[in-house]
Design a protein around this motif. Structure first.
Motif, short mmCIF file in Angstrom:
data_model
loop_
_atom_site.label_atom_id
_atom_site.label_comp_id
_atom_site.label_asym_id
_atom_site.label_seq_id
_atom_site.Cartn_x
_atom_site.Cartn_y
_atom_site.Cartn_z
N GLN A 139 5.25 -9.40 -5.02
CA GLN A 139 4.28 -8.51 -5.65
C GLN A 139 3.27 -9.37 -6.38
O GLN A 139 3.46 -9.73 -7.54
N LEU A 140 2.20 -9.72 -5.69
CA LEU A 140 1.18 -10.62 -6.22
C LEU A 140 -0.14 -9.88 -6.36
O LEU A 140 -0.49 -9.03 -5.54
N ASP A 141 -0.87 -10.20 -7.40
CA ASP A 141 -2.16 -9.56 -7.66
C ASP A 141 -3.24 -10.35 -6.93
O ASP A 141 -3.79 -11.32 -7.45
N VAL A 142 -3.53 -9.93 -5.70
CA VAL A 142 -4.55 -10.58 -4.88
C VAL A 142 -5.52 -9.51 -4.39
O VAL A 142 -5.20 -8.33 -4.39
N PRO A 143 -6.72 -9.92 -3.97
CA PRO A 143 -7.72 -8.92 -3.55
C PRO A 143 -7.31 -8.10 -2.33
O PRO A 143 -7.64 -6.92 -2.25
N VAL A 144 -6.60 -8.71 -1.38
CA VAL A 144 -6.27 -8.02 -0.13
C VAL A 144 -4.75 -8.06 0.05
O VAL A 144 -4.19 -9.11 0.38
N ARG A 145 -4.10 -6.91 -0.16
CA ARG A 145 -2.64 -6.86 -0.05
C ARG A 145 -2.25 -6.13 1.24
O ARG A 145 -2.39 -4.91 1.35
N LEU A 146 -1.77 -6.89 2.21
CA LEU A 146 -1.43 -6.36 3.53
C LEU A 146 0.01 -6.72 3.89
O LEU A 146 0.30 -7.05 5.03
N ASN A 147 0.91 -6.63 2.91
CA ASN A 147 2.26 -7.16 3.14
C ASN A 147 3.38 -6.12 3.13
O ASN A 147 4.46 -6.40 3.63
N VAL A 148 3.18 -4.93 2.58
CA VAL A 148 4.31 -4.00 2.46
C VAL A 148 4.02 -2.64 3.10
O VAL A 148 4.67 -1.64 2.77
N ASN A 149 3.06 -2.60 4.00
CA ASN A 149 2.79 -1.39 4.81
C ASN A 149 2.43 -0.17 3.97
O ASN A 149 2.70 0.97 4.36
N GLU A 150 1.80 -0.40 2.82
CA GLU A 150 1.28 0.71 2.04
C GLU A 150 0.05 1.30 2.73
O GLU A 150 -0.59 0.66 3.55
N ASN A 151 -0.28 2.53 2.37
CA ASN A 151 -1.54 3.11 2.79
C ASN A 151 -2.64 2.43 1.98
O ASN A 151 -2.60 2.41 0.75
N ALA A 185 -13.08 -3.16 5.25
CA ALA A 185 -13.44 -4.39 4.56
C ALA A 185 -12.27 -5.36 4.49
O ALA A 185 -12.44 -6.57 4.69
N GLU A 186 -11.08 -4.84 4.23
CA GLU A 186 -9.90 -5.71 4.17
C GLU A 186 -9.59 -6.30 5.54
O GLU A 186 -9.22 -7.47 5.66
N THR A 187 -9.75 -5.48 6.58
CA THR A 187 -9.51 -5.97 7.93
C THR A 187 -10.50 -7.06 8.30
O THR A 187 -10.14 -8.07 8.92
N THR A 188 -11.76 -6.87 7.92
CA THR A 188 -12.78 -7.90 8.18
C THR A 188 -12.42 -9.20 7.49
O THR A 188 -12.53 -10.29 8.09
N ALA A 189 -11.97 -9.12 6.25
CA ALA A 189 -11.59 -10.33 5.53
C ALA A 189 -10.42 -11.02 6.21
O ALA A 189 -10.40 -12.26 6.36
N LEU A 190 -9.44 -10.23 6.65
CA LEU A 190 -8.27 -10.79 7.34
C LEU A 190 -8.67 -11.46 8.64
O LEU A 190 -8.27 -12.60 8.93
N LEU A 191 -9.46 -10.79 9.44
CA LEU A 191 -9.86 -11.33 10.74
C LEU A 191 -10.72 -12.58 10.59
O LEU A 191 -10.58 -13.54 11.36
#
Length: 359
Positions: A23-35, A344-350
């Motif tokens: 549980q880390l405070d980062v701008p893009v959290r894509l690790n626990v399948n939340e909505n 926006a999060e997907t763009t950052a990830l890609l």
């Protein structure tokens, strides 16, 4: 100070660590399948109003049978379901725990097909059951024959089928689910926590319930309804199964506030599912664009993608984290699991994955 090793805990719990993800405070959290989307303002306002109506009566115990919520779930699920066929708990993990408390226990076994949801063996251990993991095919799919053979070999008391499967995103077809229901002498539960994200939502095990009285279908509000912080899970089954679950639940296990919030949210299912459609678009975008970059994402019917073709998952995880993006290393070789986020999060990830591939 006393350490855990000094305490008289059960022998089978010694050396274990609690379940959990970073549980880390980062701008893009894509690790626990939340909505990735917050609860819409109009929905949140309705929920707050319902909570305000319920709160003055908080000196009284809540409706033990949560009748209004069960009726709301039956209406949402459709397929001719009635309130008597619905159960609910504080998150789908509690619902699964109820199932194992009622139908499992010492001397009994839980079978599932791995890799799958990592809570299953922990839930089995919690009630003293034997955990029976059966490996999936290399592409993580299951066939009717494979399911029948595994059930015939191990004769489990309970079978859990995760569809879409976590952490792989793999859907299980209805023919395979029905094969399990026909082959098993005990309970077969289909965990449809991510069902709303499937490419074809009509392909649900709910359509099989009428023919198979020992088949159960569990769902959650954590994903499609963005209710991860509220904790509401539920299942549909034969009324006799619901009676069995009443034997093991704690008294008044669903608070009046939880019931009020869930009933209000279900009134806005269309609005919530429109957000689900946006996340499905981003999930497919992850698959398509990472494939073009030379990665090997697996087909997914969930709100996440298991991405293969990663030479060093730990190094990639750390490199993404340095860029403010948190994903999940689930321990499968050469893979990382990535939750679908906002556009926006997907763009950052890609963009980050493209940069790492170029390096």
């Amino acid at each position: 100070m006393t350490s855990l090793d000094d305490l008289p805990i059960r022998d089978d719990l010694r050396g274990l660590t609690p379940y959990g993800a970073p549980q880390l405070d980062v701008p893009v959290r894509l690790n626990v399948n939340e909505n990735a989307y917050r609860v819409p303002e109009a929905v949140a306002l309705d929920i707050v109003q319902q909570l305000a109506r319920a709160l003055p009566d908080a000196n009284r115990y809540p409706d033990r049978e949560f009748d209004a919520l069960r009726a709301a779930f039956a209406g949402y699920l459709g397929h001719g379901l009635q309130s008597a066929q619905i159960w609910a708990g504080n998150g789908s993990n509690e619902v699964l725990q109820h199932v194992l408390q009622a139908f499992g226990g010492p001397g009994r076994s839980l079978l599932s097909f791995t890799p799958t949801y990592s809570m299953y063996p922990l839930l089995a251990q919690g009630v003293g059951m034997r955990w029976v993991p059966v490996p999936r095919a290399d592409d993580f799919t299951l066939t009717p024959q494979a399911v029948r053979e595994a059930i015939a070999e191990h004769d489990p008391d309970v079978v859990f089928l995760c569809s879409p499967n976590n952490p792989t995103g793999t859907a299980i077809d209805l023919e395979t689910i029905e094969a399990a229901a026909e082959a098993a002498r005990g309970i077969v539960l289909v965990d449809e926590a991510y069902a709303e994200f499937a490419h074809d939502r009509s392909r649900t095990a709910l359509t099989l319930l009428e023919r198979h009285p020992r088949l159960l279908v569990s769902r959650t509000m954590s994903k499609a309804f963005a209710f991860a912080g509220i904790r509401v899970g539920y299942l549909a089954a034969d009324p006799a199964v619901i009676d069995a679950l009443r034997l093991v639940r704690l008294p008044y296990h669903l608070s009046a506030l939880t019931q009020a919030a869930a009933v209000a949210a279900l009134r806005h299912s269309d609005a919530m599912l429109s957000r689900v459609d946006e996340l499905r678009t981003q999930r497919d975008r992850i698959v398509d664009e990472l494939t073009a970059l030379g990665y090997r994402p697996y087909p997914s019917d969930a709100n996440f993608v298991l991405v293969g073709g990663i030479d060093d998952p730990r190094a990639t995880f750390e490199a993404l984290l340095e860029r403010g993006i948190l994903v999940r290393d689930v321990g499968l070789p050469h893979t990382l699991r990535i939750t679908a986020g906002t556009a926006a999060e997907t763009t950052a990830l890609l963009s980050a994955m493209a940069a790492l591939r170029a390096e």
